[in-house]
Scaffold this active site. Structure first.
Site, PDB file in Angstrom:
ATOM      1  N   HIS A 137       0.826  -1.219   0.000  1.00  0.00           N
ATOM      2  CA  HIS A 137       0.000   0.000   0.000  1.00  0.00           C
ATOM      3  C   HIS A 137       0.861   1.271   0.000  1.00  0.00           C
ATOM      4  CE1 HIS A 137      -3.263  -2.732   1.430  1.00  0.00           C
ATOM      5  NE2 HIS A 137      -2.274  -3.244   2.134  1.00  0.00           N
ATOM      6  N   LYS A 176      15.885  22.119 -10.017  1.00  0.00           N
ATOM      7  CA  LYS A 176      15.171  20.915 -10.441  1.00  0.00           C
ATOM      8  C   LYS A 176      16.018  19.976 -11.296  1.00  0.00           C
ATOM      9  CE  LYS A 176      11.219  20.013 -10.140  1.00  0.00           C
ATOM     10  NZ  LYS A 176       9.944  20.603 -10.552  1.00  0.00           N
ATOM     11  N   GLU A 188       8.768   9.477 -16.558  1.00  0.00           N
ATOM     12  CA  GLU A 188       7.389   9.945 -16.744  1.00  0.00           C
ATOM     13  C   GLU A 188       6.878   9.636 -18.146  1.00  0.00           C
ATOM     14  OE1 GLU A 188       6.859  14.004 -14.538  1.00  0.00           O
ATOM     15  OE2 GLU A 188       8.932  13.818 -15.184  1.00  0.00           O
ATOM     16  N   SER A 230      14.713  22.279 -15.258  1.00  0.00           N
ATOM     17  CA  SER A 230      13.549  23.153 -15.414  1.00  0.00           C
ATOM     18  C   SER A 230      14.023  24.512 -15.909  1.00  0.00           C
ATOM     19  CB  SER A 230      12.841  23.297 -14.068  1.00  0.00           C
ATOM     20  OG  SER A 230      12.077  24.493 -14.064  1.00  0.00           O
TER      21      SER A 230
END
Ligand code: ARG
Length: 463
Positions: A161, A288, A295, A282
Site C-alpha cells: 500500500h 530541479k 514519466e 527546469s
C-alpha cells in the site's frame, strides 16, 4: 506510372479512375512503405521459387531479382518516388520494377495476391520487432542484474500500500523486476515460435493451381513452415495482436518501474539519483532535476494499450478471408513498436546509470516500525505466544513507541515489559533491519543469500 484513368494493376474492368476521396481513404503507402525491405525480400523469394518450379523462366527471374535490388537501393537511398495513386508498398514496388525491367515484371505476381503478400510482409516486420524486443529486454535485465549484484545486501523498506511494511534488500527489489521482464522475454519467444509460419502462396484466399513450392519460400524467408490453411493464412493477424499484447504487458511492467523511479528520485525519498544523461532541468526552477524519461515511459504505455485495443476492434467480427479493414492493422503496430523500443532503451539507460543512495535506503529501512513483524515472530518463537496474540502485543508496543516518538529498537526493556512481562533482552536482536533481512532465507525471500542465488541463476540462464 499509374494510368490517369484507371489503375494499371487492377484497372482492366474500370472505365474511370477513383475519386480523390476514394484514393485518400484507400491508400496505405504513407505508412506501409516501412515494410519495403520485407516486401522486396518476399518478392525475391517468390520469384526464385517461380523459377525453380518452372512457372517463370530463369532469365525473367534474374531480371526480376536485379530489378528488385535496384528498387531496394532506391528506397534505401531516399530517391524512390512513392505514389498515392499506387495505393500501397506492393504496387509501388511492382510499378517501379516494370519501369526498370519491362515485361518480366508482370510475371512476378503469378500465383500470388496482395493478400498473401501483405500478410507475409507484415509478419516479417512484426517478427523483426519481436527480435528487437528480445534484445531490449535482455539489455534491461542485464542492467537490473548489475544493480542487484552491487546492492544485494543493501537494506531498504519494502512496501505494501506504499506504506512501510518490512525491510527488504535493494538486490531483492531489483530482482523482482528481473522476474517481470523475464516473463516478458519468455512471452516474446513464445509468440515468435507460434507466429513463424509463412502465408506466402495462399494467394488471394484459396491457394493456386500453379505448381508452387511453399516450403521453399517459407525456408527462404526464415519461417519454420508454410501456414497450413490458405483462408486462415491471408486473414490471420493474431501475430500482430500477440505482439501488441506481449508489448502491453511489458509496457505495464515498464510503467510500474517508471513510477517507482519517479517516487524514488524525489527529494522526499532520495532512494536513487538518476544520471544527468537521463534527467532534464527546469527552465524556471534552477534546483530541479526531473525524471522526464520515467514519466514519458509511464505515459507512452497508453499508446501501446490503445493499439492493442484498436486492432482487436478492427479484427472482431470480420468474416473470412481478407477484408480491407485489415489495412488498418499497421499504423497501430508501428506506433506501438516504436514506443516500446524507445521505452525499453530509456529504461535500460536509466537503470544502468542510476545510483542507489545506500544511506538513505538504510535510514528509511529502519523507520516506520518496519521490524514489527520480526518482533511478533520472536514472541511466537521464543515466548510461544499464538501468532494472533503476538500480533496484538506487538501492536501495543508500536503504539507505545509512537507515543514516545521513537522507533521500536529505541524502547527500553522496562518499557517493553510493561506490555508483556516475559520479554527478555535478546528481543533487541530481531529489531535491527540487517537481522531482519538476513533471517528471511525462505526460497525467494529477501535474505542476501537468497538474492545472490537468484542473481547467479539468472546469469547462468542468460549465459
Ligand atoms: N494495402 C493492403 C493492406 O494493407 C494490401 C492488400 C490489398 N488486398 C486487396 N485485396 N485489396 O491490407
Amino acid at each position: 506510372m499509374a494510368n490517369k484513368t484507371s489503375n494499371q494493376m487492377w484497372g482492366g474492368r474500370f472505365a474511370a479512375g477513383p475519386d480523390a476521396i476514394m484514393e485518400a481513404i484507400n491508400a496505405s503507402i504513407g505508412y506501409d512503405q516501412r515494410m519495403a525491405a520485407q516486401d522486396i525480400a518476399g518478392s525475391r523469394a517468390h520469384a526464385a521459387m517461380l523459377a525453380a518450379t518452372g512457372v517463370i523462366n530463369d532469365s525473367d527471374a534474374e531480371a526480376i531479382r536485379e530489378g528488385l535490388l535496384t528498387v531496394l537501393s532506391e528506397i534505401e537511398s531516399g530517391t524512390f518516388q512513392f505514389s498515392t495513386a499506387l495505393e500501397d508498398i506492393h504496387m509501388n514496388v511492382e510499378a517501379r520494377l516494370k519501369e526498370l525491367i519491362g515485361e518480366p515484371a508482370g510475371r512476378l505476381h503469378t500465383a500470388r495476391s496482395r493478400n498473401d503478400q501483405v500478410a507475409t510482409d507484415f509478419k516479417l516486420w512484426v517478427r523483426d520487432q519481436l527480435d528487437a524486443t528480445e534484445a531490449g529486454l535482455l539489455a534491461l535485465i542485464r542492467a537490473l542484474l548489475g544493480q542487484a549484484e552491487a546492492g544485494a545486501d543493501w537494506v531498504m523498506p519494502g512496501f505494501t500500500h506504499l506504506q512501510t511494511a518490512q525491510p527488504v534488500t535493494w538486490g531483492h527489489h531489483m530482482m523482482a523486476y528481473v522476474e517481470m521482464f523475464g516473463r516478458d522475454l519468455s512471452r516474446v519467444r513464445d509468440a515468435r515460435t507460434r507466429m513463424n509460419e509463412c502465408p506466402l502462396g495462399a494467394a488471394a484466399l484459396a491457394g493456386t493451381s500453379f505448381p508452387i513450392d511453399r516450403d521453399m519460400t517459407a525456408r527462404a524467408l526464415g519461417f519454420d513452415r508454410p501456414a497450413a490453411n490458405s483462408l486462415d493464412a491471408v486473414s490471420d493477424r493474431d501475430f500482430a495482436l500477440e505482439f501488441l499484447s506481449v508489448a502491453s504487458i511489458c509496457a505495464m511492467h515498464l510503467s510500474r518501474m517508471a513510477e517507482e523511479l519517479v517516487i524514488w528520485s524525489s527529494a522526499q525519498f532520495r532512494f536513487v539519483t538518476l544520471s544527468d544523461r537521463f534527467s532534464t532541468g527546469s527552465s524556471i526552477m534552477p534546483q530541479k532535476k526531473n525524471p522526464d524519461a520515467a514519466e514519458l515511459i509511464r505515459a507512452k504505455v497508453g499508446r501501446i494499450f490503445g493499439a492493442n485495443t484498436a486492432l482487436m476492434m478492427v479484427m472482431k467480427g470480420l468474416p473470412l478471408a481478407y477484408s480491407k479493414d485489415m489495412q488498418e492493422d499497421k499504423e497501430q503496430v508501428f506506433d506501438a513498436a516504436d514506443s516500446l523500443m524507445l521505452a525499453l532503451a530509456a529504461m535500460e539507460g536509466m537503470v544502468r546509470d542510476m545510483t542507489a543512495n545506500r544511506e538513505a535506503l538504510a535510514a528509511a529501512a529502519g523507520s516506520g516500525f518496519s521490524t514489527a513483524t520480526d518482533l511478533a515472530d520472536w514472541l511466537v518463537r521464543v515466548l510461544n505466544l499464538p501468532f494472533r496474540d503476538a500480533h496484538h502485543v506487538t501492536g501495543a508496543l508500536v503504539a507505545l513507541a509512537e507515543k514516545k516518538n521513537c522507533d521500536l529498537p529505541d524502547l527500553t526493556l522496562a518499557d517493553m515489559q510493561t506490555v508483556h512481562a516475559a520479554i527478555t533482552p535478546d528481543v533487541f536482536d530481531v529489531l535491527g533491519v540487517e537481522n531482519s533481512v538476513n533471517s528471511r532465507v525462505s526460497y525467494g525471500g529477501t535474505a542476501p543469500t537468497q538474492v545472490r542465488a537468484q542473481i547467479a541463476a539468472w546469469q547462468e540462464r542468460l549465459g
